[in-house]
Enzyme design. Structure first.
Site, PDB file in Angstrom:
ATOM      1  N   ALA A 172       0.870  -1.174   0.000  1.00 17.24           N
ATOM      2  CA  ALA A 172       0.000   0.000   0.000  1.00 17.24           C
ATOM      3  C   ALA A 172       0.906   1.223   0.000  1.00 17.24           C
ATOM      4  O   ALA A 172       2.070   1.148   0.420  1.00 17.24           O
ATOM      5  CB  ALA A 172      -0.875  -0.008   1.240  1.00 17.24           C
TER       6      ALA A 172
ATOM      7  N   GLY B  67       0.519  -4.999   0.663  1.00 19.35           N
ATOM      8  CA  GLY B  67      -0.623  -5.036  -0.261  1.00 19.35           C
ATOM      9  C   GLY B  67      -0.308  -5.743  -1.567  1.00 19.35           C
ATOM     10  O   GLY B  67      -1.215  -6.239  -2.243  1.00 19.35           O
TER      11      GLY B  67
ATOM     12  N   GLU C  77      -0.737  -9.288  -0.824  1.00 17.90           N
ATOM     13  CA  GLU C  77      -2.186  -9.483  -0.645  1.00 17.90           C
ATOM     14  C   GLU C  77      -2.910  -9.493  -1.991  1.00 17.90           C
ATOM     15  O   GLU C  77      -3.849 -10.280  -2.193  1.00 17.90           O
ATOM     16  CB  GLU C  77      -2.735  -8.390   0.277  1.00 17.90           C
ATOM     17  CG  GLU C  77      -2.209  -8.537   1.700  1.00 17.90           C
ATOM     18  CD  GLU C  77      -2.555  -7.370   2.600  1.00 17.90           C
ATOM     19  OE1 GLU C  77      -2.983  -7.606   3.734  1.00 17.90           O
ATOM     20  OE2 GLU C  77      -2.393  -6.209   2.185  1.00 17.90           O
TER      21      GLU C  77
ATOM     22  N   GLU D  58       4.021  -5.302   7.522  1.00 17.78           N
ATOM     23  CA  GLU D  58       3.193  -4.303   8.201  1.00 17.78           C
ATOM     24  C   GLU D  58       3.535  -4.072   9.668  1.00 17.78           C
ATOM     25  O   GLU D  58       3.620  -2.931  10.123  1.00 17.78           O
ATOM     26  CB  GLU D  58       1.694  -4.674   8.085  1.00 17.78           C
ATOM     27  CG  GLU D  58       1.112  -4.454   6.702  1.00 17.78           C
ATOM     28  CD  GLU D  58       1.261  -5.662   5.779  1.00 17.78           C
ATOM     29  OE1 GLU D  58       2.077  -6.556   6.076  1.00 17.78           O
ATOM     30  OE2 GLU D  58       0.547  -5.697   4.764  1.00 17.78           O
TER      31      GLU D  58
HETATM   32  N1  COA Z   1       4.618   3.215  -0.658  1.00 14.21           N
HETATM   33  C1  COA Z   1       5.040   4.370  -1.192  1.00 14.21           C
HETATM   34  N2  COA Z   1       6.175   4.513  -1.862  1.00 14.21           N
HETATM   35  C2  COA Z   1       6.950   3.430  -1.981  1.00 14.21           C
HETATM   36  C3  COA Z   1       6.601   2.192  -1.451  1.00 14.21           C
HETATM   37  C4  COA Z   1       5.371   2.105  -0.763  1.00 14.21           C
HETATM   38  N3  COA Z   1       4.924   0.952  -0.223  1.00 14.21           N
HETATM   39  N4  COA Z   1       7.582   1.293  -1.717  1.00 14.21           N
HETATM   40  C5  COA Z   1       8.511   1.982  -2.417  1.00 14.21           C
HETATM   41  N5  COA Z   1       8.139   3.252  -2.575  1.00 14.21           N
HETATM   42  C6  COA Z   1       8.873   4.323  -3.262  1.00 14.21           C
HETATM   43  C7  COA Z   1      10.059   4.823  -2.450  1.00 14.21           C
HETATM   44  O1  COA Z   1       9.645   5.744  -1.475  1.00 14.21           O
HETATM   45  C8  COA Z   1      10.893   5.423  -3.542  1.00 14.21           C
HETATM   46  O2  COA Z   1      10.337   6.666  -3.892  1.00 14.21           O
HETATM   47  P1  COA Z   1      11.297   7.978  -4.088  1.00 14.21           P
HETATM   48  O3  COA Z   1      12.224   7.589  -5.218  1.00 14.21           O
HETATM   49  O4  COA Z   1      10.351   9.082  -4.429  1.00 14.21           O
HETATM   50  O5  COA Z   1      12.027   8.146  -2.794  1.00 14.21           O
HETATM   51  C9  COA Z   1      10.673   4.503  -4.720  1.00 14.21           C
HETATM   52  O6  COA Z   1       9.454   3.827  -4.450  1.00 14.21           O
HETATM   53  C10 COA Z   1      11.758   3.445  -4.886  1.00 14.21           C
HETATM   54  O7  COA Z   1      11.884   2.755  -3.668  1.00 14.21           O
HETATM   55  P2  COA Z   1      13.284   2.574  -2.884  1.00 14.21           P
HETATM   56  O8  COA Z   1      12.969   2.353  -1.450  1.00 14.21           O
HETATM   57  O9  COA Z   1      14.208   3.700  -3.219  1.00 14.21           O
HETATM   58  O10 COA Z   1      13.815   1.233  -3.577  1.00 14.21           O
HETATM   59  P3  COA Z   1      14.831   0.185  -2.942  1.00 14.21           P
HETATM   60  O11 COA Z   1      15.221  -0.709  -4.053  1.00 14.21           O
HETATM   61  O12 COA Z   1      15.907   0.856  -2.179  1.00 14.21           O
HETATM   62  O13 COA Z   1      13.952  -0.630  -1.879  1.00 14.21           O
HETATM   63  C11 COA Z   1      12.002  -1.822  -1.099  1.00 14.21           C
HETATM   64  C12 COA Z   1      12.899  -1.456  -2.322  1.00 14.21           C
HETATM   65  C13 COA Z   1      10.787  -2.551  -1.657  1.00 14.21           C
HETATM   66  C14 COA Z   1      12.800  -2.745  -0.156  1.00 14.21           C
HETATM   67  C15 COA Z   1      11.590  -0.548  -0.364  1.00 14.21           C
HETATM   68  O14 COA Z   1      11.077   0.396  -1.302  1.00 14.21           O
HETATM   69  C16 COA Z   1      10.541  -0.758   0.695  1.00 14.21           C
HETATM   70  O15 COA Z   1      10.847  -1.283   1.753  1.00 14.21           O
HETATM   71  N6  COA Z   1       9.261  -0.364   0.397  1.00 14.21           N
HETATM   72  C17 COA Z   1       8.188  -0.458   1.341  1.00 14.21           C
HETATM   73  C18 COA Z   1       7.716  -1.887   1.453  1.00 14.21           C
HETATM   74  C19 COA Z   1       6.619  -1.995   2.481  1.00 14.21           C
HETATM   75  O16 COA Z   1       6.833  -1.849   3.671  1.00 14.21           O
HETATM   76  N7  COA Z   1       5.395  -2.275   2.009  1.00 14.21           N
HETATM   77  C20 COA Z   1       4.258  -2.458   2.853  1.00 14.21           C
HETATM   78  C21 COA Z   1       3.492  -1.209   2.989  1.00 14.21           C
HETATM   79  S1  COA Z   1       2.065  -1.499   4.021  1.00 14.21           S
END
Ligand code: COA
Length: 260
Positions: free
Chosen positions: A66, A111, A114, A134
């Site tokens: 999400a 999400g 999910e 989460e």
């Molecule tokens: N919601 C909003 N934005 C998200 C996102 C999310 N769930 N997951 C990634 N993004 C965005 C990042 O903020 C970043 O945006 P920016 O370039 O404007 O800063 C962009 O996507 C790229 O992500 P980044 O974190 O730089 O990539 P990465 O390769 O270093 O890491 C992940 C990849 C997936 C490990 C990391 O993005 C992450 O942990 N995301 C959240 C996962 C999560 O907790 N999801 C559950 C949400 S309930």
């Protein structure tokens, strides 16, 4: 309708639906959820579409969860509304009466996991990663993770993933039964389409009734589930496709199903 966050490519009889926010790793903003729900309804109502393949744009993510920006602003009431809206969207795919396949091409977190779990079949590229992070964000899963994950991988494995927030790779997801097949990234789209075409070669009403019997049967007692199965078995006995499928076998030729 023109979508801002989705690509809907209909190459009959398959709808290829791609979540298209690669710069945000295809995170499910409220807009993505609303557009996915609209697309699920549209595809359900289009009789020429017989199956759906869902994937994420770009090489990195299916859906990274999400949208955390949206979540950061939520209070009690809109939090509840957000969960209900997301759940309804997923249920629209799960109950559309046509097979829905997730081609998981990278991160499927929160999400994203999910969303994949609401699809009837999941296949993954070997760089895919699954997880329910989460609790590490101070939230609980809101789009069905606490309900579908234990149904798919069992209570123990589900609680392991839900409580640790640990990510697992594609091979571990395969071992857990979270996905049915793992392929190299450059073969994922072709494999997804091949699998869907295999399913679409079967009798459409039998496919729809089988999905429904599994979906509803898992929510009830064995006795009631078996009755549902008997009802489905009786219903297909009234179809032209049953006569065609059985005759084709006896006549040693491939069947030609009409969906009637
Ligand atoms: N919601 C909003 N934005 C998200 C996102 C999310 N769930 N997951 C990634 N993004 C965005 C990042 O903020 C970043 O945006 P920016 O370039 O404007 O800063 C962009 O996507 C790229 O992500 P980044 O974190 O730089 O990539 P990465 O390769 O270093 O890491 C992940 C990849 C997936 C490990 C990391 O993005 C992450 O942990 N995301 C959240 C996962 C999560 O907790 N999801 C559950 C949400 S309930």
């Amino acid at each position: 309708m023109t979508y801002q966050t989705l690509l809907l490519d209909i190459r009959l009889p398959i709808a290829f639906l791609t979540i298209n926010r690669p710069d945000k790793l295809n995170a499910l903003s409220d807009q993505v959820v609303a557009e996915l729900h609209h697309a699920a309804r549209a595809v359900k109502q289009d009789p020429s579409v017989r199956g759906v393949i869902l994937t994420g744009a770009g090489p990195k993510a299916f859906v990274a969860g999400a949208d955390i920006g949206d979540l950061a602003r939520q209070g009690v009431l809109d939090g509840r509304e957000r969960a209900i809206a997301g759940q309804a969207m997923l249920r629209a795919f799960e109950t559309m009466g046509k097979p829905v396949l997730a081609a998981v091409n990278g991160f499927a977190l929160g999400g994203g996991c999910e969303l994949a779990m609401a699809c009837h079949i999941r296949i993954a590229s070997d760089n895919a990663r699954f997880g329910q992070p989460e609790v590490g964000l101070g939230i609980t899963p809101g789009y069905g993770g606490t309900q579908r994950l234990p149904r798919i991988v069992g209570k123990g494995n589900a609680l392991f993933l839900l409580l640790t927030g640990e990510q697992v790779g594609a091979q571990e997801a395969l071992r857990l039964g979270l996905v049915s097949k793992v392929v190299p990234p450059d073969q994922l789209a072709a494999e997804a389409e091949k699998l869907m075409r295999t399913i679409l070669g079967k009798a459409p009403l039998a496919v729809a009734l089988t999905i429904e019997a599994v979906d509803r049967g898992l929510e009830t007692t064995l006795e009631e589930g078996l009755r549902l199965e008997a009802d489905a078995f009786a219903l297909v006995a009234s179809t032209d496709d049953m006569r065609e499928g059985l005759s084709a076998f006896l006549e040693k030729r491939p069947p030609r199903f009409q969906g009637r």
